[in-house]
Scaffold this active site. Structure first.
Site, PDB file in Angstrom:
ATOM      1  N   CYS A 380      31.546  46.012 -21.874  1.00  0.00           N
ATOM      2  CA  CYS A 380      30.453  45.863 -20.927  1.00  0.00           C
ATOM      3  C   CYS A 380      29.885  47.228 -20.513  1.00  0.00           C
ATOM      4  CB  CYS A 380      30.912  45.019 -19.742  1.00  0.00           C
ATOM      5  SG  CYS A 380      29.543  44.213 -18.923  1.00  0.00           S
ATOM      6  N   HIS A 513      33.045  40.303 -21.982  1.00  0.00           N
ATOM      7  CA  HIS A 513      34.436  40.601 -21.595  1.00  0.00           C
ATOM      8  C   HIS A 513      35.403  39.743 -22.425  1.00  0.00           C
ATOM      9  CE1 HIS A 513      33.648  43.026 -17.973  1.00  0.00           C
ATOM     10  NE2 HIS A 513      32.537  42.317 -17.908  1.00  0.00           N
ATOM     11  N   GLU A 515      38.421  40.075 -22.828  1.00  0.00           N
ATOM     12  CA  GLU A 515      39.760  39.975 -22.205  1.00  0.00           C
ATOM     13  C   GLU A 515      39.974  38.652 -21.485  1.00  0.00           C
ATOM     14  OE1 GLU A 515      37.319  41.989 -21.244  1.00  0.00           O
ATOM     15  OE2 GLU A 515      37.344  42.456 -19.097  1.00  0.00           O
TER      16      GLU A 515
HETATM   17  N1  GLN Z   1      27.193  47.536 -14.266  1.00  0.00           N
HETATM   18  C1  GLN Z   1      26.870  46.996 -15.530  1.00  0.00           C
HETATM   19  C2  GLN Z   1      25.868  45.865 -15.430  1.00  0.00           C
HETATM   20  O1  GLN Z   1      25.707  45.265 -14.400  1.00  0.00           O
HETATM   21  C3  GLN Z   1      28.092  46.523 -16.289  1.00  0.00           C
HETATM   22  C4  GLN Z   1      28.854  45.432 -15.605  1.00  0.00           C
HETATM   23  C5  GLN Z   1      30.219  45.240 -16.180  1.00  0.00           C
HETATM   24  O2  GLN Z   1      30.774  46.119 -16.818  1.00  0.00           O
HETATM   25  N2  GLN Z   1      30.806  44.085 -15.956  1.00  0.00           N
HETATM   26  O3  GLN Z   1      25.228  45.562 -16.409  1.00  0.00           O
END
Ligand code: GLN
Length: 538
Positions: A380, A513, A515
């Protein structure tokens, strides 16, 4: 109709209610029953989405896009059942619903009160779409005696009356401390906690006693006598060496059998503990180790990256190796120290994150991984930072940035409505993503001949998202010409979902994600592959 099992906690928090509930779920499932797990959280936040990971640990995301308590992660990992939005509720959400109804005049002018309005709403939630399950296990957050958990405890008391006590089971998890100085095991805290529970109308049917060492029979008898619980239902849970031993340990203590006996049910098939035994053996006996660096902002609190730590462990189990997770605070990571701090590291991982703090350290670490050919996984925010690093250092566009923390630079990462083409806003999906989070499960199409496709062995994957910003697709050609492939895209081709480097042994960034979907009995292929590459790098 489903039978309901309520799990409360006493004496102190963090005794492992989540793990006990999840282990019980596995055992009942293994005996042929369908189980669902739920969590009732006493805090006033409407959901944990806005809570700092420093305070409350990770926010777990479900397929249907709910931001939930991290215990739901335990539930999924142990039971294999994907949690839903309706499986986690907070006091805040309950009050929010009731107050909304009050404003709409739904209570017909009555005085709105904790009993019955709040408790009724809690009961509705407990029962919600639970028709296909044999058991619904509901964990009540916090401990009995907390002001906040009172409405929940009152609601479950009423609930047992509503559906009949024979369809409801109360499990209470308490602490049985061992006092080193006097070499004694103490049952008094448990007695007091049960007294507290009974004072609000609940007599536990099973007591699970968490203890540092085995509890002698005479102490169990004492607990049975003072707490009015059958001796067979005083169950001990002695600290296990790894959480994967928990289902084995509860099986030995006959927790599942006692639950079935209570409901007058028979086991449909024998429990299969082999997968847990195998995992426990690997974890406890494997000597080979590798160091994986997790470079993030929330490294002080262990639970902040709970699912991630778990997924890495699952990947390690699959590769018959042990991982040491080296947590490095990105805010404190100085450029001059990168080489020394990452010297003995076999793989570098940048997890999800928010905001500007610590981004410089992350970008430097990514550069180090890219140039020194160290396996790298960016999740992410980690993928977004890898894009910025590549744009700045390889494409030489020094002003490349994310509009999340710099409105003046060139938004290689930004809100989708910032990329205006032919006067129109490009939309990635049906929903307008600008300014809102993309939450829950979304599809990605994987490119032919990519590393990611080999890893997943599929053309289309579904993974969970939790972010507001996206990688700007308009720079794709530039990246691909210079060796960074956009190897997974949203089905409409607008949102980059996966990136990978061509001339690197293993360098992958994912917008989602992975995970959240890894399970000990079914490790996620991306983590298995990352650990394998890190093992080879060693
Ligand atoms: N801050 C980033 C976004 O909002 C990534 C968010 C995250 O890593 N879950 O896109």
């Amino acid at each position: 109709m489903a039978r309901f099992i309520f799990v409360t906690g006493g004496v102190v928090s963090s005794l492992g209610k989540g793990l006990s509930s999840a282990s019980l779920a596995y055992l009942l499932q293994s005996r042929g029953y369908k189980v669902r797990l739920r969590k009732l959280d006493p805090y006033l936040n409407v959901d944990p989405g806005t809570m700092s990971p420093f305070q409350h640990g990770e926010v777990f995301v479900t397929d249907d896009g709910a931001e939930t308590d991290l215990d739901l992660g335990h539930y999924e990992r142990f039971s294999g059942v994907s949690a839903k939005k309706s499986d986690n509720i907070t006091t805040g959400k309950i009050y929010n619903d009731v107050l909304k109804n009050e404003r709409k005049g739904k209570y017909l002018g009555k005085t709105v009160q904790v009993i019955p309005h709040i408790t009724d709403r809690i009961k509705e939630f407990i029962k919600k779409d639970s028709f296909k399950e044999d058991f619904v296990i509901c964990e009540i957050g916090g401990i009995v005696g907390d002001i906040e958990s009172l409405p929940f405890v009152e609601a479950i008391r009423q609930f047992a009356n509503d559906i009949g006590k024979k369809n409801t089971l109360f499990i209470h998890l308490t602490l049985v401390p061992y006092l080193r100085s006097s070499d004694e095991i103490k049952t008094k805290p448990t007695q007091h906690s049960v007294k507290e529970l009974r004072s609000i109308g609940i007599q536990p049917d099973i007591i699970i006693c968490r203890s540092e060492r085995p509890i002698p029979l005479e102490h169990r008898k004492k607990i049975s006598l003072f707490c009015n619980v059958d001796i067979k239902n005083v169950i001990e849970t002695v600290d296990v060496k790894t959480i994967y031993e928990a289902p084995i340990s509860f099986f030995k203590e006959k927790l599942d059998i006692q639950v079935l006996n209570y409901f007058k049910l028979k086991s449909k098939k024998p429990v299969n503990l082999n997968p847990w035994k195998k995992i426990t053996k690997i974890i406890l006996n494997t000597r080979n180790q590798i160091n994986i660096a997790i470079i993030g902002k929330y490294v002080e609190l262990k639970d902040a990256y709970k699912s991630l730590d778990e997924a890495l462990t699952h990947g390690a189990i699959e590769n018959n190796i042990k991982v040491n997770l080296i947590r490095i605070d990105s805010e404190k990571l100085k450029v001059s120290e990168i080489r020394s701090k990452l010297r003995n590291i076999s793989g570098i991982l940048i997890p999800g994150g928010f905001g500007k703090r610590g981004t410089d350290g992350k970008i430097e670490a990514i550069k180090y991984a890219r140039l020194n050919k160290i396996p790298f996984l960016g999740i992410c925010y980690g993928m977004q930072m890898a894009i910025i690093e590549f744009a700045r250092n390889k494409l030489n566009i020094k002003k490349a940035t994310s509009s999340e923390f710099d409105k003046k630079g060139i938004p290689f990462v930004g809100l989708i409505n910032e990329w205006i083409k032919d006067g129109k806003i490009i939309k990635g999906t049906d929903k307008d993503l600008g300014g809102t989070m993309r939450l829950g499960s979304y599809e990605a199409r994987l490119k032919e001949n990519s590393i990611i496709k080999k890893i997943y062995g599929k053309n289309i994957i579904k993974e969970r998202h939790r972010h507001r910003y996206e990688v700007n697709i308009n720079y794709r050609e530039k990246f691909e010409k210079n060796g960074m492939l956009f190897s997974g895209l949203s089905p409409d081709g607008v949102l980059p979902e996966i990136i990978e480097l061509k001339n690197h042994p293993w360098f992958i960034g994912v917008q989602f994600h992975p995970e959240f979907k890894s399970r000990p009995l079914d490790p996620h292929p991306l983590f298995s592959s990352f650990i394998k590459a890190s093992k080879n790098h060693k």
